[in-house]
Design a protein around this motif. Structure first.
Motif, PDB file in Angstrom:
ATOM      1  N   ASN A  95       0.915  -1.221   0.079  1.00 36.24           N
ATOM      2  CA  ASN A  95      -0.025   0.195  -0.045  1.00 36.24           C
ATOM      3  C   ASN A  95       0.925   1.292   0.201  1.00 36.24           C
ATOM      4  O   ASN A  95       0.350   2.514  -0.018  1.00 36.24           O
ATOM      5  N   THR A  96       2.240   0.819   0.115  1.00 39.16           N
ATOM      6  CA  THR A  96       3.034   2.379   0.103  1.00 39.16           C
ATOM      7  C   THR A  96       3.457   2.732  -1.354  1.00 39.16           C
ATOM      8  O   THR A  96       3.664   1.853  -2.229  1.00 39.16           O
ATOM      9  N   THR A  97       3.230   4.126  -1.497  1.00 37.17           N
ATOM     10  CA  THR A  97       3.420   4.825  -2.927  1.00 37.17           C
ATOM     11  C   THR A  97       4.862   4.968  -3.027  1.00 37.17           C
ATOM     12  O   THR A  97       5.592   5.490  -2.169  1.00 37.17           O
ATOM     13  N   ILE A  98       5.529   4.764  -4.282  1.00 38.36           N
ATOM     14  CA  ILE A  98       6.836   5.080  -4.472  1.00 38.36           C
ATOM     15  C   ILE A  98       6.830   6.390  -4.757  1.00 38.36           C
ATOM     16  O   ILE A  98       6.054   6.878  -5.753  1.00 38.36           O
ATOM     17  N   ARG A  99       7.626   7.246  -4.079  1.00 38.74           N
ATOM     18  CA  ARG A  99       7.747   8.781  -4.117  1.00 38.74           C
ATOM     19  C   ARG A  99       9.138   9.196  -4.574  1.00 38.74           C
ATOM     20  O   ARG A  99      10.157   8.645  -4.011  1.00 38.74           O
ATOM     21  N   GLN A 116      12.906  11.417  14.105  1.00 39.09           N
ATOM     22  CA  GLN A 116      11.896  10.739  15.136  1.00 39.09           C
ATOM     23  C   GLN A 116      12.521   9.769  16.024  1.00 39.09           C
ATOM     24  O   GLN A 116      13.673   9.327  15.958  1.00 39.09           O
ATOM     25  N   PRO A 117      11.629   9.599  17.251  1.00 40.03           N
ATOM     26  CA  PRO A 117      12.372   8.514  18.007  1.00 40.03           C
ATOM     27  C   PRO A 117      12.849   7.157  17.630  1.00 40.03           C
ATOM     28  O   PRO A 117      12.081   6.534  16.544  1.00 40.03           O
ATOM     29  N   LEU A 118      13.559   6.713  18.005  1.00 42.20           N
ATOM     30  CA  LEU A 118      14.422   5.347  17.135  1.00 42.20           C
ATOM     31  C   LEU A 118      13.457   4.396  16.972  1.00 42.20           C
ATOM     32  O   LEU A 118      13.446   3.699  16.096  1.00 42.20           O
ATOM     33  N   LEU A 119      12.876   4.078  18.119  1.00 48.19           N
ATOM     34  CA  LEU A 119      12.016   2.964  18.077  1.00 48.19           C
ATOM     35  C   LEU A 119      10.653   2.997  17.291  1.00 48.19           C
ATOM     36  O   LEU A 119      10.451   2.050  16.609  1.00 48.19           O
ATOM     37  N   GLU A 120      10.184   4.278  17.340  1.00 42.83           N
ATOM     38  CA  GLU A 120       9.490   4.670  16.311  1.00 42.83           C
ATOM     39  C   GLU A 120       9.712   4.269  14.944  1.00 42.83           C
ATOM     40  O   GLU A 120       8.990   3.959  13.940  1.00 42.83           O
ATOM     41  N   LEU A 121      10.813   4.876  14.766  1.00 45.29           N
ATOM     42  CA  LEU A 121      11.621   4.983  13.252  1.00 45.29           C
ATOM     43  C   LEU A 121      11.793   3.561  12.812  1.00 45.29           C
ATOM     44  O   LEU A 121      11.331   3.145  11.573  1.00 45.29           O
ATOM     45  N   ILE A 122      12.112   2.744  13.539  1.00 47.68           N
ATOM     46  CA  ILE A 122      12.420   1.266  13.299  1.00 47.68           C
ATOM     47  C   ILE A 122      11.188   0.553  13.128  1.00 47.68           C
ATOM     48  O   ILE A 122      10.990  -0.194  12.101  1.00 47.68           O
ATOM     49  N   TYR A 123      10.222   0.766  13.688  1.00 48.16           N
ATOM     50  CA  TYR A 123       8.711   0.272  13.726  1.00 48.16           C
ATOM     51  C   TYR A 123       8.218   0.390  12.309  1.00 48.16           C
ATOM     52  O   TYR A 123       7.635  -0.173  11.661  1.00 48.16           O
ATOM     53  N   GLN A 124       8.271   2.075  11.598  1.00 50.61           N
ATOM     54  CA  GLN A 124       7.651   2.426  10.609  1.00 50.61           C
ATOM     55  C   GLN A 124       8.798   1.846   9.608  1.00 50.61           C
ATOM     56  O   GLN A 124       8.018   1.268   8.402  1.00 50.61           O
ATOM     57  N   ALA A 125       9.861   1.768   9.479  1.00 51.92           N
ATOM     58  CA  ALA A 125      10.716   1.102   8.551  1.00 51.92           C
ATOM     59  C   ALA A 125      10.436  -0.350   8.255  1.00 51.92           C
ATOM     60  O   ALA A 125      10.541  -0.944   7.290  1.00 51.92           O
ATOM     61  N   ILE A 166      19.789   3.230   7.681  1.00 51.39           N
ATOM     62  CA  ILE A 166      19.053   2.082   7.173  1.00 51.39           C
ATOM     63  C   ILE A 166      17.652   2.262   7.198  1.00 51.39           C
ATOM     64  O   ILE A 166      16.689   2.184   6.193  1.00 51.39           O
ATOM     65  N   ALA A 167      17.076   2.407   8.340  1.00 49.32           N
ATOM     66  CA  ALA A 167      15.552   2.642   8.432  1.00 49.32           C
ATOM     67  C   ALA A 167      15.019   3.740   7.561  1.00 49.32           C
ATOM     68  O   ALA A 167      13.766   3.846   6.911  1.00 49.32           O
ATOM     69  N   THR A 168      15.760   4.927   7.516  1.00 48.17           N
ATOM     70  CA  THR A 168      15.257   5.957   6.852  1.00 48.17           C
ATOM     71  C   THR A 168      15.418   5.717   5.291  1.00 48.17           C
ATOM     72  O   THR A 168      14.353   6.006   4.681  1.00 48.17           O
ATOM     73  N   ALA A 169      16.341   5.106   4.885  1.00 47.77           N
ATOM     74  CA  ALA A 169      16.556   4.833   3.384  1.00 47.77           C
ATOM     75  C   ALA A 169      15.516   3.821   3.177  1.00 47.77           C
ATOM     76  O   ALA A 169      14.802   3.803   2.013  1.00 47.77           O
ATOM     77  N   ARG A 170      14.902   2.939   4.006  1.00 48.38           N
ATOM     78  CA  ARG A 170      13.925   1.971   3.762  1.00 48.38           C
ATOM     79  C   ARG A 170      12.707   2.631   3.551  1.00 48.38           C
ATOM     80  O   ARG A 170      11.785   2.128   2.453  1.00 48.38           O
ATOM     81  N   ILE A 171      12.116   3.437   4.342  1.00 48.30           N
ATOM     82  CA  ILE A 171      10.965   4.131   4.332  1.00 48.30           C
ATOM     83  C   ILE A 171      11.020   5.158   2.949  1.00 48.30           C
ATOM     84  O   ILE A 171       9.944   5.113   2.250  1.00 48.30           O
ATOM     85  N   ALA A 175      15.363  -2.915  10.696  1.00 47.40           N
ATOM     86  CA  ALA A 175      15.140  -1.697  10.135  1.00 47.40           C
ATOM     87  C   ALA A 175      15.027  -1.894   8.850  1.00 47.40           C
ATOM     88  O   ALA A 175      14.676  -0.433   8.196  1.00 47.40           O
ATOM     89  N   GLY A 176      15.324  -2.813   8.015  1.00 46.32           N
ATOM     90  CA  GLY A 176      15.130  -2.940   6.838  1.00 46.32           C
ATOM     91  C   GLY A 176      16.140  -3.211   5.769  1.00 46.32           C
ATOM     92  O   GLY A 176      15.973  -3.163   4.569  1.00 46.32           O
ATOM     93  N   ALA A 177      17.310  -3.451   6.268  1.00 45.24           N
ATOM     94  CA  ALA A 177      18.393  -4.062   5.501  1.00 45.24           C
ATOM     95  C   ALA A 177      18.072  -5.368   5.026  1.00 45.24           C
ATOM     96  O   ALA A 177      17.493  -6.233   5.677  1.00 45.24           O
ATOM     97  N   ASN A 178      18.340  -5.649   3.638  1.00 50.14           N
ATOM     98  CA  ASN A 178      18.134  -7.145   3.269  1.00 50.14           C
ATOM     99  C   ASN A 178      18.904  -7.480   2.453  1.00 50.14           C
ATOM    100  O   ASN A 178      18.764  -8.401   1.342  1.00 50.14           O
ATOM    101  N   SER A 179      20.269  -7.098   2.548  1.00 49.09           N
ATOM    102  CA  SER A 179      21.606  -7.626   1.897  1.00 49.09           C
ATOM    103  C   SER A 179      22.880  -7.423   2.476  1.00 49.09           C
ATOM    104  O   SER A 179      22.975  -6.375   3.383  1.00 49.09           O
ATOM    105  N   ILE A 180      23.638  -8.482   2.389  1.00 46.85           N
ATOM    106  CA  ILE A 180      25.001  -8.318   3.063  1.00 46.85           C
ATOM    107  C   ILE A 180      26.074  -8.741   1.950  1.00 46.85           C
ATOM    108  O   ILE A 180      25.698  -9.218   1.013  1.00 46.85           O
TER     109      ILE A 180
END
Length: 332
Positions: A4-8, A22-31, A252-257, A284-289
């Motif tokens: 449901n996320t739109t690419i912007r 934003q607070p770190l835990l909230e950022l991680i949850y959103q990401a 990472i979380a910000t990049a993911r969002i 937080a959304g990393a999916n590669s190493i």
């Protein structure tokens, strides 16, 4: 996966600041929520990075142990042979990698025998069924087209930092040079791999501005590496402090969002991170190493393959298979 996320591509600096700060835990949850909308959270792409030509680079990147002007003790090595590269690629595939990246310490690609050899390497690695990525410095539109014809899947060319801070780190090429190469890659139909490094002495505003540049490109990079500075003795940045792992998580979380469709790669710096710290990056959304059979990421330390396998088992992660990797998200 549907989302449901739109690419912007029209993010404002203020919007990114609000997300980032934003607070770190909230950022991680959103990401983490965005990540699960677009990707399978249990899958991590394993990539192998190989230095096919090491050291002797004429650039002055302040973080890089391969710059010829710094006394880092790096052994300069000529371009490897195609057969040796393909053999390493096959072992990487057998160990679970689905992407193989070849790096050459060049300022730019020149139309000579070395480039012809690179094209043969690309073709050889492509034939064994791996995504093929290269990072060779600046390339022209014509060179990009030739790489695409040889079977290149992706081209890496990081922005490193913000445009404003860039000249504090590099003076031998401009920020616009970086963007021009990304444009040439995109025109050739090659997927773009571009991210940056934190811990270079930049501010949070610089990190936000770099993310703004990436997330407002006409098309987001399909791959966004997030690197922590790997401090190399002999470089101008060798004495900077270790990057706090929570700073990596925040990036990472910000990049993911901002770029939900992209692969966000937990790249340099993993050797100094615990399993717990890496776990937060995956959450937080990393999916590669990146892995390497030499336990080096180019010329800096990288975790052992066995350690990564144990981490995956502990966290319930599994390597992403090539047939599951796609740059196409179904329409909603």
């Amino acid at each position: 996966m549907n989302s449901n996320t739109t690419i912007r591509n029209d993010w404002s600096i203020q919007e990114i600041e609000n997300i980032y700060h934003q607070p770190l835990l909230e950022l991680i949850y959103q990401a983490a929520t965005v990540h699960r909308q677009w990707h399978k959270a249990s899958e991590v792409q394993v990539c192998t990075l190989l230095s096919v030509k090491t050291g002797g680079c004429p650039e002055d990147c302040s973080y890089c142990g391969q710059a010829a002007r710094y006394h880092t003790g790096i052994t300069v090595k000529a371009l490897m042979s195609k057969d040796d590269v393909v053999a390493i690629a096959q072992r990487a595939k057998d160990s679970g990698s689905s992407r193989f990246c070849m790096a050459a310490a060049w300022r730019e690609v020149r139309d000579n025998r070395d480039f012809e050899n690179i094209l043969e390497m690309v073709q050889g690695v492509n034939e064994i069924g791996l995504e093929v990525c290269c990072t060779l410095g600046m390339i022209t539109e014509t060179q990009a087209a030739r790489l695409q014809e040889a079977g290149l899947y992706a081209y890496n060319h990081n922005l490193d930092t913000s445009k404003d801070y860039y000249q504090e780190i590099i003076n031998t090429r401009t920020y616009d040079d970086r963007l021009s190469t990304l444009n040439n890659v995109r025109k050739a139909g090659i997927s773009v791999c571009s991210g940056g490094i934190i811990g270079l002495g930049e501010t949070h505003a610089d990190r936000i501005n770099m993310l703004h540049t990436l997330s407002t490109l006409a098309q987001h990079p399909e791959s966004v590496p997030v690197n922590a500075l790997a401090r190399v003795k002999g470089t101008p940045l060798a004495d900077l402090p270790k990057v706090d792992s929570w700073e990596m998580v925040r990036m990472i979380a910000t990049a993911r969002i901002l770029m939900p469709k992209s692969m966000v790669r937990l790249s340099a710096g993993r050797a100094e991170m615990t399993t717990e710290e890496q776990s937060w990056c995956f959450m937080a959304g990393a999916n590669s190493i990146f892995t390497s059979e030499s336990e080096e990421l180019l010329v800096t330390p990288n975790p052992r393959l066995d350690d990564d396998r144990k981490m995956f088992e502990l966290l319930g992660l599994k390597p992403m298979q090539k047939e599951k990797i796609t740059n196409t998200i179904p329409s909603l």
